[in-house]
Enzyme design. Structure first.
Site: not given
Ligand code: EPZ
Length: 461
Positions: A143, A138, A44-45, A331, A423
């Site tokens: 996020r 969410c 998915k991701n 995840d 989803r």
């Molecule tokens: C991706 O989300 C995945 N989704 C998530 O999978 C996964 O849990 C996550 O990476 C971590 O591995 C997709 O790829 C579509 P991050 P993403 O940016 O990119 C903070 C699932 O269940 N952050 O690595 O949104 C954020 O708040 C989903 O399949 C900032 O502070 O995750 C979080 O605490 C859930 N500022 C941490 O980084 C930013 O600009 C990790 O988020 C971006 C992120």
């Protein structure tokens, strides 16, 4: 698209009254072991971000092994709203982003699908302008997208955020982003992907330091390189992108979903079953396999890209700390909490990636789990059994955790709010049923009586 429904009265397919997916429930009867082989779908991701990556190219892009998920349907709607041509044939997507009709993504779709925000990098790279609604928070956290925005600004974009919309444009006659050296405060998967895409068509070299190392980031880099991009270092903390003027068409296959695979490995462990899983890429699952083996579960590579999982005599307790890849994936945290709830001993789970990803604790406790939460730590004291109950899913991976709990519990478990599950899992109940699980998706009325029974699987949007 709805699953084929059997009207319980006539016994005939009844599609005219197909209920909304969010009004259906899963019923799971525990105590059935699993056996056989499960086919793992495309990731998915990865699929979602490759769909945004196709916007970088003005020719035909073919993406294969795309899972049948509500989120993929939503991403297709976002691309269509931008004027992009997209056609789905089974697990193959054909995308042509030659012509955009707008640079403005639709609010109601982006707020439902965080991954669509990542498209801002590709849209800016192609058009020099983008209006992207902020994805918003969410269930699992706020996020934010500050790392995405700051990186695009470092590449020369001017960004104003007002009324919940991220308005970005590239000044100058050629409206082309510039290569830059960018340090990410945290190894954000999405920010790494957004900025990598933006940099493929930028003028000059971009270096992303402290970049995310997830397999899905590598898959995106390989996808972009298959279109003629010049990306090196994906999978390490430093990714270098040398901008090119144009990308060409490609035919690309999505990697298998490591989180779906991890979910089925955990299903085998919790039901003391032996299963075969393929295709999988074992090195994408190293932290999950290592943790299961620490718990006494035996996992071997039966053949290339095929794992055999064999049950543990006794499930031993184990501590988990979620971390960016190659650490233990956040995840998989909810699914492992369910497994640890039935382990022999006490386990400590520390969720370090998201600030609110322990909501499944309350539902597991309703099934008899013994879990105490302190901040982002959960202390899980193993219990001999869980008992079936009616539970509510709070987010995507919590849904999977509740299915696993139902497989192991005594009696019947009814899981509500299935839109979360749809989803991210491609026909989970059909795959589980094919392995011997007693599980069905039905719509029940106020008295809990079955109104409709889904007879087979289709994507439910
Ligand atoms: C991706 O989300 C995945 N989704 C998530 O999978 C996964 O849990 C996550 O990476 C971590 O591995 C997709 O790829 C579509 P991050 P993403 O940016 O990119 C903070 C699932 O269940 N952050 O690595 O949104 C954020 O708040 C989903 O399949 C900032 O502070 O995750 C979080 O605490 C859930 N500022 C941490 O980084 C930013 O600009 C990790 O988020 C971006 C992120």
């Amino acid at each position: 698209m709805e699953g084929r429904l059997i009207n319980p009265v006539s016994g005939l397919p009844d599609t005219k009254n197909a209920p909304e997916a969010d009004s259906s429930v899963l019923r799971v009867w525990g105590g059935h072991s699993l056996r056989g082989h499960v086919k793992i779908s495309g990731a998915k991701n990865s699929a979602l971000v490759l769909m945004t990556g196709a916007l970088l190219c003005s020719e035909d892009c073919r993406i294969r092994n795309v899972p049948r998920l509500a989120d993929v349907e939503r991403m297709a709607q976002v691309l269509s709203a931008l004027g992009i041509k997209i056609h789905r044939n089974g697990e193959t997507l054909d995308i042509n982003a030659k012509d955009f009709t707008t640079s403005k993504a639709p609010y109601e779709l982006v707020t439902q699908l965080r991954a669509s925000f990542f498209a801002i990098g590709a849209i800016l790279a192609r058009l020099g302008v983008a209006q992207m609604p902020l994805p918003g928070g969410c269930a699992i956290g706020a996020r934010p997208v500050d790392l995405h925005v700051r990186g695009l600004q470092a590449m020369g974009a001017e960004v104003q955020i007002e009324h919940g919309i991220c308005n970005a444009h590239v000044p100058g006659s050629n409206r082309r982003l510039k290569g830059a050296k960018i340090y990410l405060d945290s190894p954000s998967v999405g920010a790494t992907e957004t900025l990598m895409m933006a940099a493929t068509l930028a003028d000059g070299e971009t270096i992303l330091d402290n970049a995310a190392r997830e397999p899905e980031v590598v898959d995106l880099a390989n996808f972009c390189n298959s279109m003629g991009a010049k990306i090196t270092g994906a999978g390490t903390s430093t990714i270098t992108i040398l901008g090119v003027s144009k990308l060409h068409s490609t035919d690309y296959e999505v990697i298998p979903d490591r989180i779906e695979a991890g979910t089925f490995l955990t299903a085998a462990a919790i039901t003391h079953s032996e299963l075969l899983l393929s295709p999988v890429i074992p090195e994408h699952l190293l932290p999950v396999i290592a943790k299961l083996q620490e718990m006494g579960v035996n996992i071997v590579e039966e053949a290339p890209n095929c794992l055999r999982v064999m049950p543990a005599e006794v499930l031993k307790a184990a501590d988990i700390q979620t971390l960016p890849h190659p650490g233990f994936p956040t995840d998989m945290q909810a699914q492992f909490m369910t497994l640890l709830a039935l382990a022999d001993g006490d386990s400590l789970i520390n969720e370090t990636v998201f600030e609110n990803r322990l909501q499944h604790v309350a539902e597991l406790k309703r099934m008899g789990a013994n879990i105490r939460v302190k901040g982002n730590h959960a202390i899980v004291e193993g219990v001999p059994l869980l008992s079936g109950a009616t539970v509510t899913a709070t987010d995507l991976r919590a849904s999977a955790a509740l299915v696993l709990a139902g497989l192991a519990a005594q009696g019947k478990t009814t899981i509500q709010d299935l839109h979360h599950l749809d989803r991210g899992y491609d026909c989970l109940e059909a795959k589980m049923r094919n392995l011997g699980a007693k599980i069905e998706r039905v719509r029940v009325n106020a008295e809990g009586e079955t109104v409709y029974r889904y007879a087979d699987e289709a994507v439910r949007v």
